[in-house]
Design a protein around this motif. Structure first.
Motif, PDB file in Angstrom:
ATOM      1  N   ASP A 253      -8.075 -13.312  -4.019  1.00 38.50           N
ATOM      2  CA  ASP A 253      -9.451 -13.168  -3.539  1.00 38.50           C
ATOM      3  C   ASP A 253      -9.459 -12.805  -2.056  1.00 38.50           C
ATOM      4  OD1 ASP A 253     -12.219 -13.218  -3.514  1.00 38.50           O
ATOM      5  OD2 ASP A 253     -12.342 -15.401  -3.332  1.00 38.50           O
ATOM      6  N   GLU A 254      -8.634 -13.484  -1.275  1.00 32.95           N
ATOM      7  CA  GLU A 254      -8.554 -13.220   0.166  1.00 32.95           C
ATOM      8  C   GLU A 254      -7.983 -11.836   0.443  1.00 32.95           C
ATOM      9  OE1 GLU A 254      -6.506 -15.173   4.202  1.00 32.95           O
ATOM     10  OE2 GLU A 254      -6.272 -16.130   2.241  1.00 32.95           O
ATOM     11  N   ASP A 255      -6.927 -11.486  -0.270  1.00 32.49           N
ATOM     12  CA  ASP A 255      -6.273 -10.197  -0.052  1.00 32.49           C
ATOM     13  C   ASP A 255      -7.205  -9.042  -0.408  1.00 32.49           C
ATOM     14  OD1 ASP A 255      -3.608  -8.614   0.311  1.00 32.49           O
ATOM     15  OD2 ASP A 255      -4.379  -7.934  -1.630  1.00 32.49           O
ATOM     16  N   MET A 256      -7.859  -9.126  -1.537  1.00 37.08           N
ATOM     17  CA  MET A 256      -8.733  -8.047  -1.980  1.00 37.08           C
ATOM     18  C   MET A 256      -9.975  -7.925  -1.114  1.00 37.08           C
ATOM     19  SD  MET A 256      -8.462  -8.374  -6.135  1.00 37.08           S
ATOM     20  CE  MET A 256      -6.933  -8.018  -7.004  1.00 37.08           C
ATOM     21  N   SER A 257     -10.439  -9.037  -0.568  1.00 36.50           N
ATOM     22  CA  SER A 257     -11.619  -9.017   0.299  1.00 36.50           C
ATOM     23  C   SER A 257     -11.361  -8.271   1.593  1.00 36.50           C
ATOM     24  CB  SER A 257     -12.072 -10.446   0.618  1.00 36.50           C
ATOM     25  OG  SER A 257     -12.469 -11.129  -0.546  1.00 36.50           O
ATOM     26  N   ALA A 258     -10.097  -8.195   2.006  1.00 35.11           N
ATOM     27  CA  ALA A 258      -9.749  -7.595   3.296  1.00 35.11           C
ATOM     28  C   ALA A 258      -9.491  -6.097   3.209  1.00 35.11           C
ATOM     29  CB  ALA A 258      -8.519  -8.300   3.871  1.00 35.11           C
ATOM     30  N   ILE A 259      -9.531  -5.525   2.013  1.00 31.89           N
ATOM     31  CA  ILE A 259      -9.209  -4.102   1.855  1.00 31.89           C
ATOM     32  C   ILE A 259     -10.373  -3.239   2.329  1.00 31.89           C
ATOM     33  CG2 ILE A 259      -8.561  -2.300   0.221  1.00 31.89           C
ATOM     34  CD1 ILE A 259      -7.562  -4.543  -1.636  1.00 31.89           C
ATOM     35  N   ASP A 260     -10.067  -2.218   3.098  1.00 36.43           N
ATOM     36  CA  ASP A 260     -11.059  -1.216   3.500  1.00 36.43           C
ATOM     37  C   ASP A 260     -11.083  -0.140   2.416  1.00 36.43           C
ATOM     38  OD1 ASP A 260     -12.632   0.754   4.590  1.00 36.43           O
ATOM     39  OD2 ASP A 260     -11.528   0.914   6.480  1.00 36.43           O
ATOM     40  N   ARG A 261     -12.055  -0.207   1.517  1.00 34.61           N
ATOM     41  CA  ARG A 261     -12.060   0.706   0.382  1.00 34.61           C
ATOM     42  C   ARG A 261     -12.454   2.133   0.777  1.00 34.61           C
ATOM     43  NH1 ARG A 261     -11.697  -2.318  -4.547  1.00 34.61           N
ATOM     44  NH2 ARG A 261     -11.535  -0.298  -5.625  1.00 34.61           N
ATOM     45  N   THR A 262     -12.909   2.334   1.994  1.00 32.89           N
ATOM     46  CA  THR A 262     -13.142   3.711   2.439  1.00 32.89           C
ATOM     47  C   THR A 262     -11.826   4.369   2.826  1.00 32.89           C
ATOM     48  OG1 THR A 262     -13.581   2.981   4.716  1.00 32.89           O
ATOM     49  CG2 THR A 262     -15.474   3.188   3.234  1.00 32.89           C
ATOM     50  N   ALA A 263     -10.914   3.596   3.412  1.00 37.80           N
ATOM     51  CA  ALA A 263      -9.607   4.129   3.796  1.00 37.80           C
ATOM     52  C   ALA A 263      -8.620   4.070   2.630  1.00 37.80           C
ATOM     53  CB  ALA A 263      -9.048   3.350   4.983  1.00 37.80           C
ATOM     54  N   THR A 264      -8.742   3.036   1.815  1.00 38.19           N
ATOM     55  CA  THR A 264      -7.840   2.834   0.670  1.00 38.19           C
ATOM     56  C   THR A 264      -8.707   2.600  -0.563  1.00 38.19           C
ATOM     57  OG1 THR A 264      -6.357   1.707   2.233  1.00 38.19           O
ATOM     58  CG2 THR A 264      -5.794   1.576  -0.101  1.00 38.19           C
ATOM     59  N   PRO A 265      -9.209   3.663  -1.176  1.00 35.64           N
ATOM     60  CA  PRO A 265     -10.211   3.523  -2.234  1.00 35.64           C
ATOM     61  C   PRO A 265      -9.702   2.934  -3.542  1.00 35.64           C
ATOM     62  CG  PRO A 265      -9.608   5.824  -1.954  1.00 35.64           C
ATOM     63  CD  PRO A 265      -8.965   5.086  -0.825  1.00 35.64           C
ATOM     64  N   TRP A 266      -8.423   3.063  -3.822  1.00 35.42           N
ATOM     65  CA  TRP A 266      -7.894   2.581  -5.085  1.00 35.42           C
ATOM     66  C   TRP A 266      -7.318   1.176  -4.939  1.00 35.42           C
ATOM     67  CZ3 TRP A 266      -8.434   5.101  -9.660  1.00 35.42           C
ATOM     68  CH2 TRP A 266      -8.804   6.440  -9.610  1.00 35.42           C
ATOM     69  N   LEU A 267      -7.678   0.295  -5.859  1.00 42.81           N
ATOM     70  CA  LEU A 267      -7.148  -1.074  -5.912  1.00 42.81           C
ATOM     71  C   LEU A 267      -6.553  -1.283  -7.308  1.00 42.81           C
ATOM     72  CD1 LEU A 267      -6.641  -3.969  -5.043  1.00 42.81           C
ATOM     73  CD2 LEU A 267      -9.057  -4.473  -5.507  1.00 42.81           C
ATOM     74  N   ILE A 268      -5.249  -1.500  -7.346  1.00 43.93           N
ATOM     75  CA  ILE A 268      -4.520  -1.569  -8.606  1.00 43.93           C
ATOM     76  C   ILE A 268      -3.712  -2.864  -8.650  1.00 43.93           C
ATOM     77  CG2 ILE A 268      -2.766  -0.435 -10.034  1.00 43.93           C
ATOM     78  CD1 ILE A 268      -3.541   2.186  -8.563  1.00 43.93           C
ATOM     79  N   THR A 269      -3.705  -3.516  -9.800  1.00 46.74           N
ATOM     80  CA  THR A 269      -2.861  -4.696  -9.981  1.00 46.74           C
ATOM     81  C   THR A 269      -1.772  -4.381 -11.004  1.00 46.74           C
ATOM     82  OG1 THR A 269      -4.232  -5.617 -11.761  1.00 46.74           O
ATOM     83  CG2 THR A 269      -4.774  -6.263  -9.499  1.00 46.74           C
ATOM     84  N   HIS A 270      -0.637  -5.034 -10.852  1.00 46.47           N
ATOM     85  CA  HIS A 270       0.397  -4.939 -11.891  1.00 46.47           C
ATOM     86  C   HIS A 270       1.046  -6.296 -12.085  1.00 46.47           C
ATOM     87  CE1 HIS A 270       3.803  -4.505  -8.899  1.00 46.47           C
ATOM     88  NE2 HIS A 270       2.887  -3.863  -8.202  1.00 46.47           N
ATOM     89  N   PHE A 271       1.233  -6.656 -13.349  1.00 44.35           N
ATOM     90  CA  PHE A 271       1.863  -7.919 -13.730  1.00 44.35           C
ATOM     91  C   PHE A 271       2.349  -7.780 -15.162  1.00 44.35           C
ATOM     92  CE2 PHE A 271      -2.723  -8.054 -13.999  1.00 44.35           C
ATOM     93  CZ  PHE A 271      -2.999  -8.492 -15.288  1.00 44.35           C
ATOM     94  N   HIS A 272       3.134  -8.741 -15.627  1.00 43.27           N
ATOM     95  CA  HIS A 272       3.896  -8.548 -16.857  1.00 43.27           C
ATOM     96  C   HIS A 272       3.077  -8.708 -18.136  1.00 43.27           C
ATOM     97  CE1 HIS A 272       7.301  -8.344 -19.502  1.00 43.27           C
ATOM     98  NE2 HIS A 272       7.130  -9.584 -19.933  1.00 43.27           N
ATOM     99  N   ARG A 273       2.414  -9.824 -18.292  1.00 43.16           N
ATOM    100  CA  ARG A 273       1.742 -10.096 -19.567  1.00 43.16           C
ATOM    101  C   ARG A 273       0.379  -9.408 -19.623  1.00 43.16           C
ATOM    102  NH1 ARG A 273       4.018 -15.204 -22.143  1.00 43.16           N
ATOM    103  NH2 ARG A 273       5.678 -15.846 -20.724  1.00 43.16           N
TER     104      ARG A 273
ATOM    105  N   GLU B 222       0.829  -1.198   0.000  1.00 40.77           N
ATOM    106  CA  GLU B 222       0.000   0.000   0.000  1.00 40.77           C
ATOM    107  C   GLU B 222       0.862   1.245   0.000  1.00 40.77           C
ATOM    108  OE1 GLU B 222      -2.905  -0.087   3.116  1.00 40.77           O
ATOM    109  OE2 GLU B 222      -4.083  -1.645   2.119  1.00 40.77           O
ATOM    110  N   PHE B 223       0.347   2.269  -0.665  1.00 41.53           N
ATOM    111  CA  PHE B 223       1.010   3.565  -0.678  1.00 41.53           C
ATOM    112  C   PHE B 223      -0.085   4.624  -0.706  1.00 41.53           C
ATOM    113  CE2 PHE B 223       3.378   7.223  -1.865  1.00 41.53           C
ATOM    114  CZ  PHE B 223       4.697   6.980  -1.508  1.00 41.53           C
ATOM    115  N   GLY B 224      -0.193   5.387   0.370  1.00 47.87           N
ATOM    116  CA  GLY B 224      -1.233   6.411   0.429  1.00 47.87           C
ATOM    117  C   GLY B 224      -2.616   5.803   0.247  1.00 47.87           C
ATOM    118  N   PRO B 225      -3.413   6.332  -0.690  1.00 53.12           N
ATOM    119  CA  PRO B 225      -4.784   5.866  -0.866  1.00 53.12           C
ATOM    120  C   PRO B 225      -4.914   4.641  -1.766  1.00 53.12           C
ATOM    121  CG  PRO B 225      -4.383   7.700  -2.333  1.00 53.12           C
ATOM    122  CD  PRO B 225      -3.116   7.513  -1.524  1.00 53.12           C
TER     123      PRO B 225
END
Length: 244
Positions: A192-212, A163-166
């Motif tokens: 699935d487990e990791d994303m389910s645990a995010i508090d989207r009010t405190a951390t509204p942005w959810l971003i993924t990064h991968f190569h292909r 996590e970084f900021g929001p």
């Protein structure tokens, strides 16, 4: 603060990997540090500034497929300018890191080349197909990323969250040890487990990064990059958790 020294053996490379974890850092503070043997051999003094939570924006440079040699000179120069100007908060390098292709001195060349960047801002990575040599040995040992620090996710840099900021980031592995593209079912379950645990009010942005890429513009490239397979394996999960 804790630190250790490790090494690995591949293709005759002999070297030492020094790692340290810094804790209890204060927000919006500049820290100065150097690396050495504790006696008579020291690096120059580097610095970084921790995130200021009063800010309402964060900015990252996002790259992939960047080589150790002169072909990356202009890119490295431009990123360095952005870092020195305080215009970006970090770098995300989504695979094909150095194009060393198993030749260890080229890994050394690459890290020396990006030192001025990675010494000042977070340099976050995910594996690409050019890291697959010896089951990603160099990539797994040369980086020290959150999944290794806290033993979360894969525990070896292949996939993890940070996590970084929001923003909450999931760094994913789109590769296999056979140089083919795939999302492993264990990683999809973790995601699935990791994303389910995010508090989207405190951390509204959810971003993924991968190569292909999961999406591309022509049939030939889609076949080469396994985009259809990645969509089948991961797209439903991305929709479920409203990945940005």
């Amino acid at each position: 603060e804790s630190g250790d020294v490790s090494t690995y053996t591949f293709a005759g490379w002999v070297g030492a990997i020094h790692r340290a974890t810094m804790i209890n850092l204060t927000p919006a503070t500049t820290y100065y540090y150097r690396v050495g043997n504790g006696e008579d051999r020291w690096s120059e003094v580097f610095s970084f500034t921790t995130y200021d939570p009063s800010r309402d924006t964060v900015s990252f440079a996002i790259i992939a497929d960047m080589a150790y040699d002169t072909t990356s000179d202009n890119t490295v120069m431009r990123i360095q300018e952005l870092v020195d100007a305080g215009s970006i908060d970090g770098v995300i390098h989504s695979g094909d890191i150095s194009y060393a292709d198993g030749y260890e001195p080229h890994w050394d060349d690459f890290f020396n080349k990006v030192q001025g960047i990675a010494a000042k801002v977070p340099y976050m990575a995910s594996p690409g197909n050019h890291e697959f040599w010896a089951n990603f040995t160099s990539y797994k040992h040369r980086f020290f990323l959150p999944g290794v620090v806290d033993l979360g996710a894969s525990g070896d840099n292949m996939y993890y969250s940070w996590e970084f900021g929001p923003a909450h980031f999931d760094s994913l592995n789109s590769e296999t040890a056979l140089d083919t593209g795939a999302f492993h079912e264990d990683m999809v379950a973790w995601m699935d487990e990791d994303m389910s645990a995010i508090d989207r009010t405190a951390t509204p942005w959810l971003i993924t990064h991968f190569h292909r890429p999961m999406y591309c513009s022509n049939d030939k490239d889609c076949d080469m990059t396994f985009a259809g397979l990645l969509r089948k394996q991961g797209e439903q999960m991305f929709h479920k958790h409203k990945v940005d």
